[in-house]
Design a protein around this motif. Sequence first.
Motif, PDB file in Angstrom:
ATOM      1  N   LYS A   1       0.874  -1.170   0.000  1.00 26.10           N
ATOM      2  CA  LYS A   1       0.000   0.000   0.000  1.00 26.10           C
ATOM      3  C   LYS A   1       0.910   1.217   0.000  1.00 26.10           C
ATOM      4  O   LYS A   1       2.106   1.124   0.300  1.00 26.10           O
ATOM      5  N   GLU A   2       0.340   2.342  -0.347  1.00 24.54           N
ATOM      6  CA  GLU A   2       1.123   3.573  -0.412  1.00 24.54           C
ATOM      7  C   GLU A   2       1.299   4.167   0.979  1.00 24.54           C
ATOM      8  O   GLU A   2       0.377   4.148   1.797  1.00 24.54           O
TER       9      GLU A   2
ATOM     10  N   ARG B   1       6.765  10.275   7.106  1.00 22.83           N
ATOM     11  CA  ARG B   1       6.080   9.324   6.226  1.00 22.83           C
ATOM     12  C   ARG B   1       5.894   8.027   7.002  1.00 22.83           C
ATOM     13  O   ARG B   1       6.811   7.557   7.659  1.00 22.83           O
ATOM     14  N   LYS B   2       4.695   7.460   6.927  1.00 19.17           N
ATOM     15  CA  LYS B   2       4.454   6.193   7.618  1.00 19.17           C
ATOM     16  C   LYS B   2       3.783   5.209   6.672  1.00 19.17           C
ATOM     17  O   LYS B   2       3.121   5.588   5.708  1.00 19.17           O
ATOM     18  N   GLY B   3       3.956   3.945   7.000  1.00 18.44           N
ATOM     19  CA  GLY B   3       3.367   2.896   6.178  1.00 18.44           C
ATOM     20  C   GLY B   3       3.320   1.587   6.925  1.00 18.44           C
ATOM     21  O   GLY B   3       4.094   0.681   6.650  1.00 18.44           O
ATOM     22  N   ASN B   4       2.468   1.493   7.903  1.00 20.70           N
ATOM     23  CA  ASN B   4       2.367   0.306   8.727  1.00 20.70           C
ATOM     24  C   ASN B   4       1.532  -0.762   8.028  1.00 20.70           C
ATOM     25  O   ASN B   4       0.441  -0.484   7.548  1.00 20.70           O
ATOM     26  N   MET B   5       2.035  -1.989   7.992  1.00 18.58           N
ATOM     27  CA  MET B   5       1.351  -3.100   7.316  1.00 18.58           C
ATOM     28  C   MET B   5       0.772  -4.115   8.307  1.00 18.58           C
ATOM     29  O   MET B   5       0.338  -5.188   7.910  1.00 18.58           O
ATOM     30  N   ASP B   6       0.762  -3.796   9.595  1.00 18.30           N
ATOM     31  CA  ASP B   6       0.308  -4.751  10.606  1.00 18.30           C
ATOM     32  C   ASP B   6      -1.110  -5.260  10.359  1.00 18.30           C
ATOM     33  O   ASP B   6      -1.366  -6.460  10.482  1.00 18.30           O
ATOM     34  N   CYS B   7      -2.018  -4.384  10.017  1.00 19.28           N
ATOM     35  CA  CYS B   7      -3.406  -4.797   9.789  1.00 19.28           C
ATOM     36  C   CYS B   7      -3.496  -5.770   8.613  1.00 19.28           C
ATOM     37  O   CYS B   7      -4.170  -6.803   8.694  1.00 19.28           O
TER      38      CYS B   7
END
Length: 170
Positions: free
Chosen positions: A64-65, A78-84
């Motif tokens: 995801k972006e 800038r953040k980009g957490n993929m935990d979900c």
Amino acid sequence: SNAHASAMALGFQIDYIKFLAYFRRRYDINRALYFTALPPKDTVSPLRPMTTFLEHNGYTVVSKETKDYINHAGEKKRKGNMDCEIAIYATKYAEVVDEMILFSGDGDFRCVVERIQELGTRVTVLSTLVGNMVADALRRQADEFIELDGLRAEIEHYKNGAGRRYTLKG
């Protein structure tokens, strides 16, 4: 990011082709998922060619972006957490696989691992004890823990022509 940070804490880089080949020799691999947040398409990033490489070499890339935000100090971040996304995919696949390998040390995944186990799926956590890269609660919840440093000889990426070389398929 967990994979990269763990390997860097141990002083090496992962060769993702060797990595997948190693696990394919030991397990009946249904799918290898690589989760990452990518900067906007107009931003130059080494992650884009890497994800293309992974897609052509046996991985399913889930991305995801990233999002830009201003923190409390007024700095642009800038953040980009993929935990979900990881949690959703893990619980979805838990219904159709016998065992799952989670390459993360993030303690936030402890309850996800517990839920996957309740669905009857064994969970192996792959990370490193070096530099507190794995949360104790996650390691204890796992059915098995694999120390990343123990795989180094099998999965290390060699620089400057040393070791075996691999090329992009496709």
